[in-house]
Design a protein around this motif. Structure first.
Motif, PDB file in Angstrom:
ATOM      1  N   LEU A  69       0.868  -1.216  -0.035  1.00 29.48           N
ATOM      2  CA  LEU A  69       0.081  -0.004   0.154  1.00 29.48           C
ATOM      3  C   LEU A  69       0.829   1.260  -0.030  1.00 29.48           C
ATOM      4  O   LEU A  69       0.550   2.099  -0.750  1.00 29.48           O
ATOM      5  CB  LEU A  69      -0.901  -0.017   1.121  1.00 29.48           C
ATOM      6  N   PRO A  70       1.767   1.265   0.722  1.00 31.19           N
ATOM      7  CA  PRO A  70       2.860   2.521   0.560  1.00 31.19           C
ATOM      8  C   PRO A  70       3.405   3.056  -0.859  1.00 31.19           C
ATOM      9  O   PRO A  70       3.388   4.106  -1.071  1.00 31.19           O
ATOM     10  CB  PRO A  70       4.013   2.279   1.755  1.00 31.19           C
ATOM     11  N   SER A  71       3.526   1.949  -1.618  1.00 33.20           N
ATOM     12  CA  SER A  71       3.936   2.309  -2.830  1.00 33.20           C
ATOM     13  C   SER A  71       2.779   2.705  -3.721  1.00 33.20           C
ATOM     14  O   SER A  71       3.107   3.521  -4.692  1.00 33.20           O
ATOM     15  CB  SER A  71       4.359   0.737  -3.604  1.00 33.20           C
ATOM     16  N   CYS A  72       1.646   2.606  -3.349  1.00 35.28           N
ATOM     17  CA  CYS A  72       0.441   3.216  -4.048  1.00 35.28           C
ATOM     18  C   CYS A  72       0.436   4.755  -3.700  1.00 35.28           C
ATOM     19  O   CYS A  72      -0.242   5.349  -4.442  1.00 35.28           O
ATOM     20  CB  CYS A  72      -0.886   2.488  -3.787  1.00 35.28           C
ATOM     21  N   GLY A  75       2.341   6.116  -6.646  1.00 35.81           N
ATOM     22  CA  GLY A  75       2.242   5.691  -7.971  1.00 35.81           C
ATOM     23  C   GLY A  75       3.120   4.725  -8.452  1.00 35.81           C
ATOM     24  O   GLY A  75       3.072   4.409  -9.773  1.00 35.81           O
ATOM     25  N   THR A  76       3.960   4.015  -7.549  1.00 33.96           N
ATOM     26  CA  THR A  76       5.008   3.040  -8.130  1.00 33.96           C
ATOM     27  C   THR A  76       4.161   1.873  -8.534  1.00 33.96           C
ATOM     28  O   THR A  76       4.385   0.995  -9.502  1.00 33.96           O
ATOM     29  CB  THR A  76       5.880   2.780  -6.858  1.00 33.96           C
ATOM     30  N   ILE A  77       3.087   1.707  -7.629  1.00 36.36           N
ATOM     31  CA  ILE A  77       2.036   0.544  -8.063  1.00 36.36           C
ATOM     32  C   ILE A  77       0.873   1.160  -8.004  1.00 36.36           C
ATOM     33  O   ILE A  77       0.480   2.118  -7.394  1.00 36.36           O
ATOM     34  CB  ILE A  77       2.119  -0.646  -6.936  1.00 36.36           C
ATOM     35  N   GLU A  78      -0.248   0.785  -8.811  1.00 38.76           N
ATOM     36  CA  GLU A  78      -1.447   1.120  -8.824  1.00 38.76           C
ATOM     37  C   GLU A  78      -2.636   0.366  -8.027  1.00 38.76           C
ATOM     38  O   GLU A  78      -2.096  -0.786  -7.834  1.00 38.76           O
ATOM     39  CB  GLU A  78      -2.161   1.174 -10.417  1.00 38.76           C
ATOM     40  N   LEU A  79      -3.275   0.878  -7.092  1.00 32.06           N
ATOM     41  CA  LEU A  79      -3.977   0.256  -6.175  1.00 32.06           C
ATOM     42  C   LEU A  79      -4.769  -1.104  -6.787  1.00 32.06           C
ATOM     43  O   LEU A  79      -4.969  -2.012  -5.973  1.00 32.06           O
ATOM     44  CB  LEU A  79      -5.229   1.288  -5.680  1.00 32.06           C
ATOM     45  N   ARG A  80      -5.547  -0.890  -8.046  1.00 32.74           N
ATOM     46  CA  ARG A  80      -6.301  -1.849  -8.470  1.00 32.74           C
ATOM     47  C   ARG A  80      -5.565  -3.283  -8.541  1.00 32.74           C
ATOM     48  O   ARG A  80      -5.929  -4.376  -8.585  1.00 32.74           O
ATOM     49  CB  ARG A  80      -6.812  -1.809  -9.593  1.00 32.74           C
ATOM     50  N   SER A  81      -4.051  -3.064  -8.652  1.00 29.00           N
ATOM     51  CA  SER A  81      -3.192  -4.081  -8.764  1.00 29.00           C
ATOM     52  C   SER A  81      -2.919  -5.001  -7.460  1.00 29.00           C
ATOM     53  O   SER A  81      -2.684  -6.116  -7.276  1.00 29.00           O
ATOM     54  CB  SER A  81      -1.748  -3.732  -9.218  1.00 29.00           C
ATOM     55  N   ARG A 436      -0.052 -10.809  -9.228  1.00 27.27           N
ATOM     56  CA  ARG A 436       1.518 -10.933  -9.160  1.00 27.27           C
ATOM     57  C   ARG A 436       1.862 -10.310 -10.736  1.00 27.27           C
ATOM     58  O   ARG A 436       2.500  -9.311 -11.062  1.00 27.27           O
ATOM     59  CB  ARG A 436       2.067 -12.134  -9.408  1.00 27.27           C
ATOM     60  N   PHE A 437       0.827 -10.514 -11.571  1.00 25.07           N
ATOM     61  CA  PHE A 437       1.133 -10.019 -13.040  1.00 25.07           C
ATOM     62  C   PHE A 437       1.028  -8.474 -13.048  1.00 25.07           C
ATOM     63  O   PHE A 437       1.629  -7.959 -13.598  1.00 25.07           O
ATOM     64  CB  PHE A 437       0.113 -10.636 -13.802  1.00 25.07           C
ATOM     65  N   LEU A 438      -0.033  -8.092 -12.432  1.00 26.48           N
ATOM     66  CA  LEU A 438      -0.402  -6.573 -12.261  1.00 26.48           C
ATOM     67  C   LEU A 438       0.640  -5.949 -11.828  1.00 26.48           C
ATOM     68  O   LEU A 438       1.302  -4.731 -12.200  1.00 26.48           O
ATOM     69  CB  LEU A 438      -1.719  -6.425 -11.503  1.00 26.48           C
ATOM     70  N   VAL A 439       1.436  -6.370 -10.288  1.00 26.21           N
ATOM     71  CA  VAL A 439       2.217  -5.550  -9.881  1.00 26.21           C
ATOM     72  C   VAL A 439       3.580  -5.483 -10.398  1.00 26.21           C
ATOM     73  O   VAL A 439       4.344  -4.393 -10.662  1.00 26.21           O
ATOM     74  CB  VAL A 439       2.263  -6.069  -8.510  1.00 26.21           C
ATOM     75  N   VAL A 440       4.098  -6.739 -11.269  1.00 23.66           N
ATOM     76  CA  VAL A 440       5.205  -6.717 -11.876  1.00 23.66           C
ATOM     77  C   VAL A 440       5.012  -5.590 -13.195  1.00 23.66           C
ATOM     78  O   VAL A 440       5.919  -4.993 -13.160  1.00 23.66           O
ATOM     79  CB  VAL A 440       5.528  -8.261 -12.462  1.00 23.66           C
ATOM     80  N   LYS A 445       6.381  -0.570 -15.568  1.00 24.52           N
ATOM     81  CA  LYS A 445       5.841   0.667 -16.261  1.00 24.52           C
ATOM     82  C   LYS A 445       6.380   2.049 -15.449  1.00 24.52           C
ATOM     83  O   LYS A 445       6.600   2.884 -16.310  1.00 24.52           O
ATOM     84  CB  LYS A 445       4.350   0.509 -16.021  1.00 24.52           C
ATOM     85  N   SER A 446       6.656   1.888 -14.235  1.00 24.33           N
ATOM     86  CA  SER A 446       7.222   3.135 -13.634  1.00 24.33           C
ATOM     87  C   SER A 446       8.709   3.219 -13.998  1.00 24.33           C
ATOM     88  O   SER A 446       9.148   4.374 -13.886  1.00 24.33           O
ATOM     89  CB  SER A 446       6.665   3.230 -12.346  1.00 24.33           C
ATOM     90  N   LYS A 447       9.277   2.166 -14.164  1.00 22.91           N
ATOM     91  CA  LYS A 447      10.899   2.331 -14.549  1.00 22.91           C
ATOM     92  C   LYS A 447      10.808   2.981 -15.875  1.00 22.91           C
ATOM     93  O   LYS A 447      11.720   3.632 -15.966  1.00 22.91           O
ATOM     94  CB  LYS A 447      11.340   0.764 -14.565  1.00 22.91           C
TER      95      LYS A 447
END
Ligand code: FAD
Ligand code: MG
Ligand code: MG
Ligand code: MG
Ligand code: MG
Length: 455
Positions: A69-72, A75-81, A436-440, A445-447
């Motif tokens: 959650l901290p990554s969201c 925007g490093t990770i999107e919430l829905r992921s 897993r697929f969404l987070v990776v 994407k952010s890289k």
């Protein structure tokens, strides 16, 4: 098959249609589970629905993978992921579990019923009712601790739920854009770009770390005129951050934060929270005012109203104000047929997903053994035993720390390799291949494109 009865051709629907699953059976006993978080989901994934009718009540129709959650918030990770619809879990294979999106507002251990309320914005003509249970599993987690301080709920952001992360992300960009407003006053620029985090536990530390990365990787690029004005401060009442980690890793974290220009104010107590500043008592007992643009409050847990209500109903047996007392079999003291797991309990373990997950699994095995004993099989129910797998935290600039129990000793490691390990552990602990697929995908994407800086 499902396809044949017209319910889509996606792989995901395979064997998930209620018509292919076992119906509710009045001869079986009903287990009602409260919650859709770590404890509840771990229980639901292993409870044998051949033995019981299972029903879930939670105001959230999804599971949330809190460690990311901290990554969201940046925007490093999107919430829905990191969300998983609860029906992916309750209607998996032949498992058939009923779900009601509602909050449990009361529990009556005498009549063995619970009251539930639809707390969403859109309701039908029925939005309050009661349901009976034979066994109740409480896994409702905990509330944010505010120490009863005025202003916290009003002005600060918590970091526990999806909407908290959304609010932080919006406010953060709002502060940045307002700081960049034409002819903004210099002291206002400093205030708006001062991000204050209260609480030096893993949540506060990981959030400060993510915020630092966002400033370095993205904001300084898009807002070069503001680059030297950003400031992050972490406020902690104890003498150091991350008390659950080894002293070596605490030092490593504090020196990494120093390098990253995150100011850590230890032995500092918040006394007052207002809309643009907090007042703190610093290590030398001076009252100091700290102006902020964004305030994130992560000072731990306290019991939810429903938890307090149940404790009050059986108050002779419930003597701790900090959570539900349970025995070694997760049974609620003073309330037979009610079990409690995870953050809503007062236990000797830290309130972590690791503990809640193990307790959920354990409780499903207790229910399994009870059913087998009723079939006449020779089974024994042994007490719950926690097995600590280690502690991990992300501390920023691609570094993580880990305290791992290893061959009767402990290994403390920190650095970039640990970060790779941190990522792989989180990925392998995600509940579904889909997550897993969404987070990776989000990490890649952010890289490649950087984080999204839109409000
Ligand atoms: P929760 O997971 O909080 O679930 C509670 C559920 O009950 C929710 O679905 C909620 O909607 C529902 N509910 C609430 N009220 C009611 C009601 N009245 N009736 C019915 N349902 C209700 N732990 C780790 O081990 N490792 C980590 O890296 C880690 N990182 C974290 C990072 C963050 C930002 C946060 C906030 C927590 C983190 N934790 C971590 C802690 C972990 O998330 C909790 O310990 C865990 O969620 C506890 O599980 P639970 O099932 O008790 O409660
Ligand atoms: Mg839960
Ligand atoms: Mg959760
Ligand atoms: Mg609704
Ligand atoms: Mg604005």
């Amino acid at each position: 098959t499902v396809g044949a009865i017209g319910y889509g051709s996606y792989e995901i629907y395979n064997k998930r249609h209620p018509l292919e699953q076992k119906p509710f059976d009045p001869k079986k006993r009903t287990v009602v589970v409260l919650g859709s978080g770590w404890g509840a989901v771990s229980f639901l994934k292993s409870i044998n629905t051949d033995d019981y009718n299972v029903m879930v009540v939670s105001p959230r129709n999804y599971f949330l993978f809190t460690p990311l959650l901290p990554s969201c918030t940046v925007g490093t990770i999107e919430l829905r992921s990191i969300m998983e619809p609860i029906r992916f879990i309750t209607q998996h294979k032949t498992r058939n579990v009923k779900f009601y999106e509602s909050e449990c507002t009361d529990i009556d251990p005498e009549s063995k019923t619970i009251s539930i309320t639809d707390v969403s914005d859109i309701k039908g003509s029925v939005s309050n009712t009661t349901i009976p249970y034979d066994y109740l599993v409480m896994a409702i987690g905990a509330d944010n601790q505010t120490f009863g301080m005025a202003g916290v709920r009003e002005y600060a952001c918590f970091l526990k739920e999806v909407w908290d992360a959304q609010k932080i992300r919006t406010r953060l960009m709002d502060c940045v854009e307002s700081a960049g407003f034409a002819k903004q006053a210099p002291e206002e620029v400093d205030r708006l770009l001062h991000m204050v985090v209260v609480g030096g536990g893993p949540t506060g530390v990981e959030y400060a770390a993510e915020l630092h990365d966002f400033l370095k990787d993205d904001l300084e690029v898009w807002y070069p005129e503001l680059a030297d004005k950003f400031k992050i401060t972490l406020v902690e009442a104890l003498p150091n951050v991350l008390p659950m980690f080894s002293s070596q890793l605490i030092q490593y974290t504090e020196s990494t934060f120093k390098q990253n220009k995150i100011e850590v104010l230890t032995k500092t107590m918040v006394k007052e929270v207002a809309d643009k500043e907090i007042k703190v008592m610093d290590a030398n007992k001076n009252l100091v005012s700290i102006p902020y643009g964004l305030l994130v409050w992560a000072t731990g847990n306290c019991p939810r109203p429903l938890t307090r209500k149940l404790m009050a109903r059986v108050k002779e047996a419930q003597t701790s104000p900090r959570g539900i007392l349970v025995d070694d079999y997760m049974r609620v003291a003073g309330a037979p047929d009610i079990y409690a797991i995870g953050d809503c309990t007062f236990s000797k373990y830290a309130p972590t997903a690791q503990v809640a997950t193990q307790q959920g699994l354990y409780l499903a095995s207790v229910f399994e053994n009870l059913a087998r004993m009723e079939d006449g099989q020779n089974k024994k129910i042994t007490p719950f035993e926690y097995s600590h797998q280690g502690s991990l935290a992300y501390i920023g600039s691609d570094k993580a720390i880990a305290d791992l129990p290893f061959l009767n000793g402990n290994v403390s490691v920190g650095g970039v390799a640990t970060y790779v390990f941190w990522r792989s552990v989180y990925i392998s602990n995600m509940f579904s291949f889909r997550n897993r697929f969404l987070v990776v995908g989000d990490w890649m994407k952010s890289k490649v494109f950087g984080r999204d800086v839109s409000r």
